[in-house]
Design a protein around this motif. Structure first.
Motif, mmCIF file in Angstrom:
data_model
loop_
_atom_site.group_PDB
_atom_site.id
_atom_site.type_symbol
_atom_site.label_atom_id
_atom_site.label_comp_id
_atom_site.label_asym_id
_atom_site.label_seq_id
_atom_site.Cartn_x
_atom_site.Cartn_y
_atom_site.Cartn_z
ATOM 1 N N LYS A 2 0.833 -1.199 0.000
ATOM 2 C CA LYS A 2 0.000 0.000 0.000
ATOM 3 C C LYS A 2 0.868 1.249 0.000
ATOM 4 C CE LYS A 2 -3.907 -2.174 2.294
ATOM 5 N NZ LYS A 2 -3.375 -3.504 2.376
ATOM 6 N N SER A 3 0.459 2.214 -0.742
ATOM 7 C CA SER A 3 1.179 3.477 -0.829
ATOM 8 C C SER A 3 0.844 4.362 0.357
ATOM 9 C CB SER A 3 0.797 4.194 -2.119
ATOM 10 O OG SER A 3 1.251 5.511 -2.110
ATOM 11 N N SER A 4 1.781 5.225 0.728
ATOM 12 C CA SER A 4 1.502 6.204 1.779
ATOM 13 C C SER A 4 0.743 7.395 1.229
ATOM 14 C CB SER A 4 2.829 6.675 2.405
ATOM 15 O OG SER A 4 3.645 7.264 1.404
ATOM 16 N N SER A 5 0.554 7.430 -0.085
ATOM 17 C CA SER A 5 -0.157 8.539 -0.720
ATOM 18 C C SER A 5 -1.231 8.000 -1.651
ATOM 19 C CB SER A 5 0.827 9.415 -1.504
ATOM 20 O OG SER A 5 0.151 10.472 -2.135
ATOM 21 N N PRO A 6 -2.389 7.586 -1.087
ATOM 22 C CA PRO A 6 -3.411 6.949 -1.919
ATOM 23 C C PRO A 6 -3.901 7.800 -3.071
ATOM 24 C CG PRO A 6 -3.882 6.664 0.432
ATOM 25 C CD PRO A 6 -2.766 7.641 0.320
ATOM 26 N N ILE A 7 -4.066 9.105 -2.854
ATOM 27 C CA ILE A 7 -4.606 9.932 -3.944
ATOM 28 C C ILE A 7 -3.593 10.056 -5.073
ATOM 29 C CG2 ILE A 7 -5.205 12.308 -4.532
ATOM 30 C CD1 ILE A 7 -6.904 12.476 -2.148
ATOM 31 N N ALA A 8 -2.312 10.163 -4.743
ATOM 32 C CA ALA A 8 -1.301 10.211 -5.795
ATOM 33 C C ALA A 8 -1.323 8.918 -6.595
ATOM 34 C CB ALA A 8 0.086 10.442 -5.184
ATOM 35 N N ASP A 9 -1.429 7.771 -5.899
ATOM 36 C CA ASP A 9 -1.522 6.488 -6.590
ATOM 37 C C ASP A 9 -2.760 6.433 -7.462
ATOM 38 O OD1 ASP A 9 0.795 5.396 -5.781
ATOM 39 O OD2 ASP A 9 -0.044 3.881 -4.445
ATOM 40 N N ALA A 10 -3.864 6.978 -6.959
ATOM 41 C CA ALA A 10 -5.112 6.945 -7.718
ATOM 42 C C ALA A 10 -4.964 7.708 -9.024
ATOM 43 C CB ALA A 10 -6.256 7.526 -6.883
ATOM 44 N N ARG A 11 -4.248 8.815 -8.987
ATOM 45 C CA ARG A 11 -4.025 9.577 -10.221
ATOM 46 C C ARG A 11 -3.265 8.731 -11.239
ATOM 47 N NH1 ARG A 11 -1.769 14.895 -7.270
ATOM 48 N NH2 ARG A 11 -3.723 15.795 -6.535
ATOM 49 N N ASP A 12 -2.224 8.022 -10.765
ATOM 50 C CA ASP A 12 -1.444 7.189 -11.658
ATOM 51 C C ASP A 12 -2.301 6.063 -12.230
ATOM 52 O OD1 ASP A 12 0.759 8.737 -11.200
ATOM 53 O OD2 ASP A 12 1.604 7.424 -9.663
ATOM 54 N N LEU A 136 -22.392 14.919 3.858
ATOM 55 C CA LEU A 136 -21.990 14.101 2.722
ATOM 56 C C LEU A 136 -20.682 14.605 2.124
ATOM 57 C CD1 LEU A 136 -22.609 11.838 0.717
ATOM 58 C CD2 LEU A 136 -24.036 13.459 -0.552
ATOM 59 N N THR A 137 -20.553 15.917 2.004
ATOM 60 C CA THR A 137 -19.309 16.487 1.484
ATOM 61 C C THR A 137 -18.122 16.095 2.349
ATOM 62 O OG1 THR A 137 -20.508 18.379 0.549
ATOM 63 C CG2 THR A 137 -18.137 18.645 0.899
ATOM 64 N N ALA A 138 -18.265 16.244 3.652
ATOM 65 C CA ALA A 138 -17.177 15.892 4.573
ATOM 66 C C ALA A 138 -16.871 14.399 4.513
ATOM 67 C CB ALA A 138 -17.545 16.312 6.000
ATOM 68 N N TYR A 139 -17.920 13.590 4.378
ATOM 69 C CA TYR A 139 -17.733 12.140 4.297
ATOM 70 C C TYR A 139 -16.838 11.776 3.117
ATOM 71 C CZ TYR A 139 -19.007 7.260 3.329
ATOM 72 O OH TYR A 139 -18.974 5.915 3.061
ATOM 73 N N VAL A 140 -17.151 12.309 1.935
ATOM 74 C CA VAL A 140 -16.350 11.984 0.758
ATOM 75 C C VAL A 140 -14.940 12.576 0.889
ATOM 76 C CG1 VAL A 140 -16.168 12.176 -1.751
ATOM 77 C CG2 VAL A 140 -18.401 11.787 -0.689
ATOM 78 N N GLN A 141 -14.842 13.786 1.414
ATOM 79 C CA GLN A 141 -13.529 14.392 1.609
ATOM 80 C C GLN A 141 -12.666 13.562 2.553
ATOM 81 O OE1 GLN A 141 -14.920 18.220 2.950
ATOM 82 N NE2 GLN A 141 -14.558 19.203 0.963
ATOM 83 N N ASN A 142 -13.296 12.925 3.528
ATOM 84 C CA ASN A 142 -12.554 12.107 4.489
ATOM 85 C C ASN A 142 -12.225 10.719 3.957
ATOM 86 O OD1 ASN A 142 -12.501 14.073 6.512
ATOM 87 N ND2 ASN A 142 -14.481 13.442 7.344
ATOM 88 N N ILE A 143 -13.146 10.148 3.169
ATOM 89 C CA ILE A 143 -12.930 8.763 2.742
ATOM 90 C C ILE A 143 -12.069 8.665 1.487
ATOM 91 C CG2 ILE A 143 -14.936 8.399 1.221
ATOM 92 C CD1 ILE A 143 -15.373 5.729 2.740
ATOM 93 N N ALA A 144 -12.114 9.653 0.619
ATOM 94 C CA ALA A 144 -11.362 9.576 -0.639
ATOM 95 C C ALA A 144 -9.866 9.343 -0.419
ATOM 96 C CB ALA A 144 -11.607 10.819 -1.491
#
Length: 319
Positions: A2-12, A136-144
């Motif tokens: 697992k990456s320490s940067s999930p969003i960066a991995d998601a972009r890739d 809902l906004t906070a939920y997605v911001q937290n889970i993404a």
């Protein structure tokens, strides 16, 4: 690992998930063939996967509404994810529904999907307790950031009772790991506004329609394709419809959509809301693809209902 940067991995990973930064075409939300309670119909699952891939789909979506995800055990969900990625073997993208009433369970399923080699996660609004738009906004911001995959949002207010309102999506568009929205509201004005939002703030977003008979209208509004439950059965017909629309081939489109509209009659068989899932499973079983057993608490169609579905399939010359 697992990456320490999930969003960066998601972009890739999103570059693998889409062509030209957009997923376009027909992505069937697969039924979940069951041999018994909490037991996957393995042979049927393999036949179903091959059936839709041979039909020309652009991707596969598992553990959605049509797949009865909320009724399946966490163990079976993980088994299904692993089996799917193995069988698909990167021939098309695999999208995995990760929605749950518990935040941590959604994250856990998403990590299993990523480890298994899935290409994207799909998340609708949490259900049972209705969330306000700020929540809902906070939920997605937290889970993404916790989901190590590109993330598609799934608007399904008919079942979750909560919409992803357009202003909420505009705020969430700042999250780069979100790669699009599937809309099953059936509200074409909302779908138009969703496409307008994409054009305004996130041109890389894929916008897919849920209600399958609305595919032509959605295409005209700027949609990228459909997540069509009927494509479990009439895969090639739905792909032909999409190809006709994109090629501006009115004859091909009309031939396909007329069959799709006739196919909608199977959803009128039965008297409960579960008839949509049961009819799709029934049709697949009549074609010899997989078992028609639904998850508890639903019952499969009995012989009179099966014959009504069979008559429609015969009329369409697919049985």
């Amino acid at each position: 690992m697992k990456s320490s940067s999930p969003i960066a991995d998601a972009r890739d990973m999103s570059r693998l998930f889409t062509a030209g930064n957009r997923l376009q075409g027909i992505v069937p939300p697969l039924i979940t063939p069951l041999r018994a309670r909490d037991e996957l119909d393995q042979e049927g699952w393999e036949r179903l996967i091959e059936h839709v891939i041979d039909g020309g789909v652009s991707g596969i979506f598992i553990l959605g509404t049509t797949g009865e995800a909320p009724s399946l055990s966490y163990r079976l969900r993980r088994e299904l994810i692993t089996a799917t990625t193995h069988l698909v073997a990167k021939r098309v993208p695999v999208l995995v529904g990760v929605t749950d009433t518990a935040f941590v369970e959604s994250v856990s399923i998403a990590h299993h999907a990523a480890d298994a080699g899935a290409d994207a996660a799909v998340l609708t609004t949490p259900y049972y307790f209705p969330a306000g738009q700020t929540e809902l906004t906070a939920y997605v911001q937290n889970i993404a950031p916790e989901i190590p995959l590109p993330l598609m949002l799934y608007n399904m207010p008919g079942l979750t009772k909560v919409w992803f309102e357009i202003e909420t999506l505009k705020t969430l568009s700042e999250i780069q790991s979100i790669v699009g929205v599937k809309d099953s509201s059936g509200d074409l004005d909302y779908f138009r506004r969703l496409c307008d939002l994409r054009n305004e703030v996130r041109e890389d977003w894929s916008i897919l329609i849920g209600p399958e008979a609305m595919l032509p209208e959605a295409h005209q509004l700027g949609g990228d394709g459909g997540v069509a439950g009927g494509a479990n059965v009439m895969t090639r017909c739905f792909v032909d419809c999409y190809e006709g629309l994109t090629a501006n081939d009115s004859a091909k489109t009309e031939a396909a959509i007329s069959k799709i509209r006739r196919f909608q009659d199977i959803y009128d068989v039965g008297k409960y809301a579960s008839r949509h899932i049961k009819a799709t499973k029934c049709a697949a079983s009549l074609l010899g693809i997989c078992s028609d057993l639904p998850a508890d608490p639903f019952h499969r169609f009995f012989e009179p209902e099966r014959e009504r579905v069979a008559a429609i399939l015969r009329d369409l010359d697919i049985l």
